[in-house]
Design an enzyme around this catalytic site. Structure first.
Site, PDB file in Angstrom:
ATOM      1  N   ASP A  71      -2.862  11.101  -2.908  1.00  0.00           N
ATOM      2  CA  ASP A  71      -3.498  10.014  -3.669  1.00  0.00           C
ATOM      3  C   ASP A  71      -2.606   9.535  -4.808  1.00  0.00           C
ATOM      4  OD1 ASP A  71      -5.864  10.224  -2.171  1.00  0.00           O
ATOM      5  OD2 ASP A  71      -6.426  11.983  -3.342  1.00  0.00           O
ATOM      6  N   HIS A  72      -1.601  10.293  -5.093  1.00  0.00           N
ATOM      7  CA  HIS A  72      -0.740   9.981  -6.244  1.00  0.00           C
ATOM      8  C   HIS A  72       0.701   9.912  -5.748  1.00  0.00           C
ATOM      9  CE1 HIS A  72       1.452  10.449 -10.054  1.00  0.00           C
ATOM     10  NE2 HIS A  72       0.361  10.066 -10.643  1.00  0.00           N
TER      11      HIS A  72
END
Lengths: 165, 130
Positions: free
Chosen positions: A33-34
């Site tokens: 997600d990052h």
């Protein structure tokens, strides 16, 4: 998941300096997600890893009598991102340790290049109060064992070695 | 031996590093908490940076006295008592207590901690060139 952002402590000199490594892996969920399609180790977790390296140093010096809490980050600079496959080499060096607080200088290197540097200030909490369960010295000692801190030693000429090397 | 200007510069740099404030914010009358945003842990940081900048030791509680506000002899009904004011004069000779003494409310105590107060303190600890 355990909130441990270093994989192993590789050098340890009481009250002065500790080194640790952190391997960055795509197996870590948060990297998906990052950021989506562009995995980058969050800088905040690099701060946390260096704070854990320094926190062990400060806690051990005081015989684990006080809770050691990251209190302030006066300065932090990041020069390039850490990505999956990288090994971050953290060094925390004590600037001072006082009864109520401590400061360490932290650096992160990847492949010999300075990746980040920062100053970290800890508060030392002598009356744990409500935070007692989070700050139990035994918990820290257990974590230190996991990290291999008791497996490193210092040899006569001042260099550090892994006990099994 | 440092001049007053050199001392002021070092104090300014220490406060900029500790509090992340800009050069033009660190003026003599600025209060550490009110104007420069200092919180509890910052006082530890400021003391350390001053010790390093001036190569001095600052005993705990000397620059930023502790345990004054919790002592019933020194504080009553939200104000410093006469005995409390005497204690302040004794322990903080480097602070500008005259105006504060007129209405020594505890809530105004933090305003004593100014950049100028730190300058006065440092000048009392190191030899200053005229």
């Amino acid at each position: 998941m355990r909130w441990i952002w270093i994989d192993k402590i590789t050098e340890f000199e009481s009250g002065r300096r500790a080194k640790a490594i952190k391997n960055v892996s795509l197996a870590e969920d948060h990297l998906h997600d990052h950021f989506a399609g562009n995995p980058v180790m969050p800088n905040s977790l690099i701060v946390e890893g260096l704070a854990q390296t320094g926190g062990v140093l400060v806690g051990e010096y005081g015989g684990f009598a006080a809770g050691v809490v990251l209190a302030k980050l006066p300065r932090a600079e990041f020069y390039f991102p850490a990505v999956p496959g990288d090994t971050l080499h953290y060094t925390a060096e004590v600037e001072y340790i006082k009864n109520d607080g401590a400061m360490v200088n932290g650096t992160s290197y990847i492949g010999g290049r300075l990746q980040a540097e920062m100053e970290i200030i800890f508060a030392q909490i002598h009356d744990h109060g409500a935070a007692t369960s989070l700050l139990k010295p035994e918990s820290l000692a257990y974590t230190m064992k996991l990290l291999g801190v008791f497996d490193v030693d210092r040899i006569v000429d001042g260099r550090f070695v892994l006990a099994d090397s | 031996m440092p001049t007053k200007d050199e001392i002021a510069d070092k104090i300014k740099n220490s406060l900029m590093d500790a509090l992340g404030v800009d050069d033009d914010e660190v003026v003599p009358e600025a209060t550490l908490s009110g104007d420069l945003g200092a919180e509890s842990i910052d006082f530890l940081d400021i003391v350390f940076r001053l010790e390093k900048a001036f190569d001095i030791k600052i005993p705990r509680g000397e620059l930023f006295p502790e345990n004054l506000l919790t002592d019933a002899n020194f504080v009553a009904d939200g104000k410093f008592t006469d005995s409390g004011m005497n204690e302040l004069r004794e322990r903080m000779p480097f602070a500008d207590l005259e105006e504060f003494a007129e209405n020594p409310e505890v809530s105004k105590f933090g305003d004593l901690f100014t950049v100028q107060m730190i300058s006065n303190y440092i000048e009392s600890k190191v030899d200053v060139e005229d």
